[in-house]
Design a protein around this motif. Structure first.
Motif, PDB file in Angstrom:
ATOM      1  N   GLN A 217       0.814  -1.210   0.000  1.00 51.53           N
ATOM      2  CA  GLN A 217       0.000   0.000   0.000  1.00 51.53           C
ATOM      3  C   GLN A 217       0.850   1.265   0.000  1.00 51.53           C
ATOM      4  N   PHE A 218       2.126   1.120   0.242  1.00 50.64           N
ATOM      5  CA  PHE A 218       3.015   2.279   0.279  1.00 50.64           C
ATOM      6  C   PHE A 218       3.641   2.487  -1.086  1.00 50.64           C
ATOM      7  N   GLY A 219       3.888   3.735  -1.441  1.00 46.14           N
ATOM      8  CA  GLY A 219       4.471   4.056  -2.738  1.00 46.14           C
ATOM      9  C   GLY A 219       5.673   4.960  -2.585  1.00 46.14           C
ATOM     10  N   LEU A 220       6.199   5.342  -3.710  1.00 46.70           N
ATOM     11  CA  LEU A 220       7.340   6.252  -3.752  1.00 46.70           C
ATOM     12  C   LEU A 220       6.849   7.680  -3.917  1.00 46.70           C
ATOM     13  N   ILE A 221       7.685   8.619  -3.570  1.00 45.45           N
ATOM     14  CA  ILE A 221       7.309  10.028  -3.676  1.00 45.45           C
ATOM     15  C   ILE A 221       7.093  10.414  -5.134  1.00 45.45           C
ATOM     16  N   GLU A 222       7.792   9.751  -6.061  1.00 40.90           N
ATOM     17  CA  GLU A 222       7.623  10.051  -7.479  1.00 40.90           C
ATOM     18  C   GLU A 222       6.233   9.662  -7.979  1.00 40.90           C
ATOM     19  N   GLN A 223       5.566   8.775  -7.275  1.00 38.39           N
ATOM     20  CA  GLN A 223       4.251   8.315  -7.702  1.00 38.39           C
ATOM     21  C   GLN A 223       3.118   9.234  -7.247  1.00 38.39           C
ATOM     22  N   VAL A 224       3.429  10.221  -6.439  1.00 33.56           N
ATOM     23  CA  VAL A 224       2.403  11.135  -5.952  1.00 33.56           C
ATOM     24  C   VAL A 224       2.063  12.117  -7.064  1.00 33.56           C
ATOM     25  N   ALA A 225       0.785  12.245  -7.382  1.00 30.26           N
ATOM     26  CA  ALA A 225       0.337  13.170  -8.423  1.00 30.26           C
ATOM     27  C   ALA A 225       0.031  14.516  -7.778  1.00 30.26           C
ATOM     28  N   TYR A 226       0.890  15.473  -8.029  1.00 30.28           N
ATOM     29  CA  TYR A 226       0.669  16.813  -7.498  1.00 30.28           C
ATOM     30  C   TYR A 226      -0.239  17.583  -8.445  1.00 30.28           C
ATOM     31  N   PRO A 227      -1.120  18.429  -7.934  1.00 32.24           N
ATOM     32  CA  PRO A 227      -1.997  19.189  -8.825  1.00 32.24           C
ATOM     33  C   PRO A 227      -1.191  20.201  -9.642  1.00 32.24           C
ATOM     34  N   LEU A 228      -1.606  20.379 -10.884  1.00 34.92           N
ATOM     35  CA  LEU A 228      -0.944  21.357 -11.742  1.00 34.92           C
ATOM     36  C   LEU A 228      -1.339  22.758 -11.320  1.00 34.92           C
ATOM     37  N   PRO A 229      -0.444  23.721 -11.509  1.00 29.78           N
ATOM     38  CA  PRO A 229      -0.818  25.093 -11.144  1.00 29.78           C
ATOM     39  C   PRO A 229      -1.932  25.596 -12.060  1.00 29.78           C
ATOM     40  N   GLU A 230      -2.783  26.431 -11.504  1.00 31.46           N
ATOM     41  CA  GLU A 230      -3.893  26.959 -12.287  1.00 31.46           C
ATOM     42  C   GLU A 230      -3.373  27.911 -13.350  1.00 31.46           C
ATOM     43  N   MET A 231      -3.906  27.767 -14.552  1.00 30.53           N
ATOM     44  CA  MET A 231      -3.532  28.662 -15.646  1.00 30.53           C
ATOM     45  C   MET A 231      -4.422  29.891 -15.581  1.00 30.53           C
ATOM     46  N   PRO A 232      -3.856  31.065 -15.823  1.00 29.55           N
ATOM     47  CA  PRO A 232      -4.685  32.269 -15.789  1.00 29.55           C
ATOM     48  C   PRO A 232      -5.687  32.262 -16.942  1.00 29.55           C
ATOM     49  N   ALA A 233      -6.837  32.826 -16.708  1.00 28.62           N
ATOM     50  CA  ALA A 233      -7.872  32.878 -17.726  1.00 28.62           C
ATOM     51  C   ALA A 233      -7.468  33.872 -18.816  1.00 28.62           C
ATOM     52  N   VAL A 234      -7.777  33.520 -20.062  1.00 30.39           N
ATOM     53  CA  VAL A 234      -7.489  34.409 -21.183  1.00 30.39           C
ATOM     54  C   VAL A 234      -8.604  35.448 -21.236  1.00 30.39           C
ATOM     55  N   THR A 235      -8.237  36.694 -21.029  1.00 27.91           N
ATOM     56  CA  THR A 235      -9.248  37.759 -20.997  1.00 27.91           C
ATOM     57  C   THR A 235      -9.106  38.720 -22.165  1.00 27.91           C
ATOM     58  N   ARG A 236      -7.998  38.625 -22.908  1.00 27.26           N
ATOM     59  CA  ARG A 236      -7.775  39.548 -24.009  1.00 27.26           C
ATOM     60  C   ARG A 236      -7.427  38.756 -25.262  1.00 27.26           C
ATOM     61  N   VAL A 237      -8.035  39.091 -26.357  1.00 23.16           N
ATOM     62  CA  VAL A 237      -7.774  38.412 -27.616  1.00 23.16           C
ATOM     63  C   VAL A 237      -6.649  39.153 -28.329  1.00 23.16           C
ATOM     64  N   VAL A 238      -5.671  38.385 -28.825  1.00 25.67           N
ATOM     65  CA  VAL A 238      -4.542  38.962 -29.541  1.00 25.67           C
ATOM     66  C   VAL A 238      -4.604  38.496 -30.988  1.00 25.67           C
ATOM     67  N   ASP A 239      -4.501  39.420 -31.910  1.00 22.65           N
ATOM     68  CA  ASP A 239      -4.531  39.095 -33.336  1.00 22.65           C
ATOM     69  C   ASP A 239      -3.132  38.663 -33.742  1.00 22.65           C
ATOM     70  N   VAL A 240      -2.881  37.359 -33.745  1.00 24.60           N
ATOM     71  CA  VAL A 240      -1.569  36.816 -34.048  1.00 24.60           C
ATOM     72  C   VAL A 240      -1.268  36.934 -35.534  1.00 24.60           C
ATOM     73  N   VAL A 241      -2.268  36.728 -36.361  1.00 26.26           N
ATOM     74  CA  VAL A 241      -2.056  36.779 -37.807  1.00 26.26           C
ATOM     75  C   VAL A 241      -1.613  38.178 -38.207  1.00 26.26           C
ATOM     76  N   GLY A 242      -2.250  39.200 -37.647  1.00 26.90           N
ATOM     77  CA  GLY A 242      -1.863  40.570 -37.965  1.00 26.90           C
ATOM     78  C   GLY A 242      -0.451  40.888 -37.523  1.00 26.90           C
ATOM     79  N   LEU A 243      -0.029  40.353 -36.387  1.00 33.70           N
ATOM     80  CA  LEU A 243       1.333  40.591 -35.896  1.00 33.70           C
ATOM     81  C   LEU A 243       2.366  39.930 -36.797  1.00 33.70           C
ATOM     82  N   LEU A 244       2.075  38.725 -37.296  1.00 33.86           N
ATOM     83  CA  LEU A 244       3.011  38.027 -38.169  1.00 33.86           C
ATOM     84  C   LEU A 244       3.168  38.761 -39.491  1.00 33.86           C
ATOM     85  N   GLU A 245       2.104  39.305 -40.027  1.00 37.10           N
ATOM     86  CA  GLU A 245       2.182  40.034 -41.285  1.00 37.10           C
ATOM     87  C   GLU A 245       2.987  41.314 -41.119  1.00 37.10           C
ATOM     88  N   GLU A 246       2.867  41.980 -39.979  1.00 36.39           N
ATOM     89  CA  GLU A 246       3.626  43.212 -39.731  1.00 36.39           C
ATOM     90  C   GLU A 246       5.116  42.915 -39.625  1.00 36.39           C
TER      91      GLU A 246
END
Length: 116
Positions: A84-113
């Motif tokens: 029933q015992f495991g190794l520390i490497e087997q522990v699944a740690y939660p991933l850090p929360e990703m920030p919400a995307v609140t602003r849209v960036v026009d990537v295509v326009g930036l590449l053309e410029e």
């Protein structure tokens, strides 16, 4: 003039003697306080060692196994097994929360410029 100098010298010596006397007692008081604190620290360390020993005694695997078996009806605990015992490497740690995307960036326009 000499007598004034002798009087001032005598007063200075008496003042320094009084200051040295007071500092001596302050030093002795500070040393006594430090000794008392060291004694308290030693007693607390000893108490901590006793508590650690008691904790180790109460957490013996055979004792915990017996308690799990005695209270199975009430708690539903299964006995401990080595697999029933495991190794520390087997522990699944939660991933850090990703920030919400609140602003849209026009990537295509930036590449053309950049190409121009």
């Amino acid at each position: 003039m000499r007598s004034l100098f002798y009087i001032l010298s005598a007063l200075a010596v008496m003042g320094l003697a009084f200051w040295a006397y007071r500092e001596n007692y302050r030093t002795q008081q500070a040393l006594a306080e430090a000794e008392r604190l060291n004694g308290d620290i030693g007693a607390m360390r000893e108490e901590l060692n006793v508590l650690k020993a008691e904790w180790a005694y109460l957490n013996r695997p055979e004792r915990l196994r017996e308690l799990a078996e005695l209270n199975f009806d009430r708690l539903g605990l299964l006995p401990l097994r080595p697999d029933q015992f495991g190794l520390i490497e087997q522990v699944a740690y939660p991933l850090p929360e990703m920030p919400a995307v609140t602003r849209v960036v026009d990537v295509v326009g930036l590449l053309e410029e950049e190409r121009e």
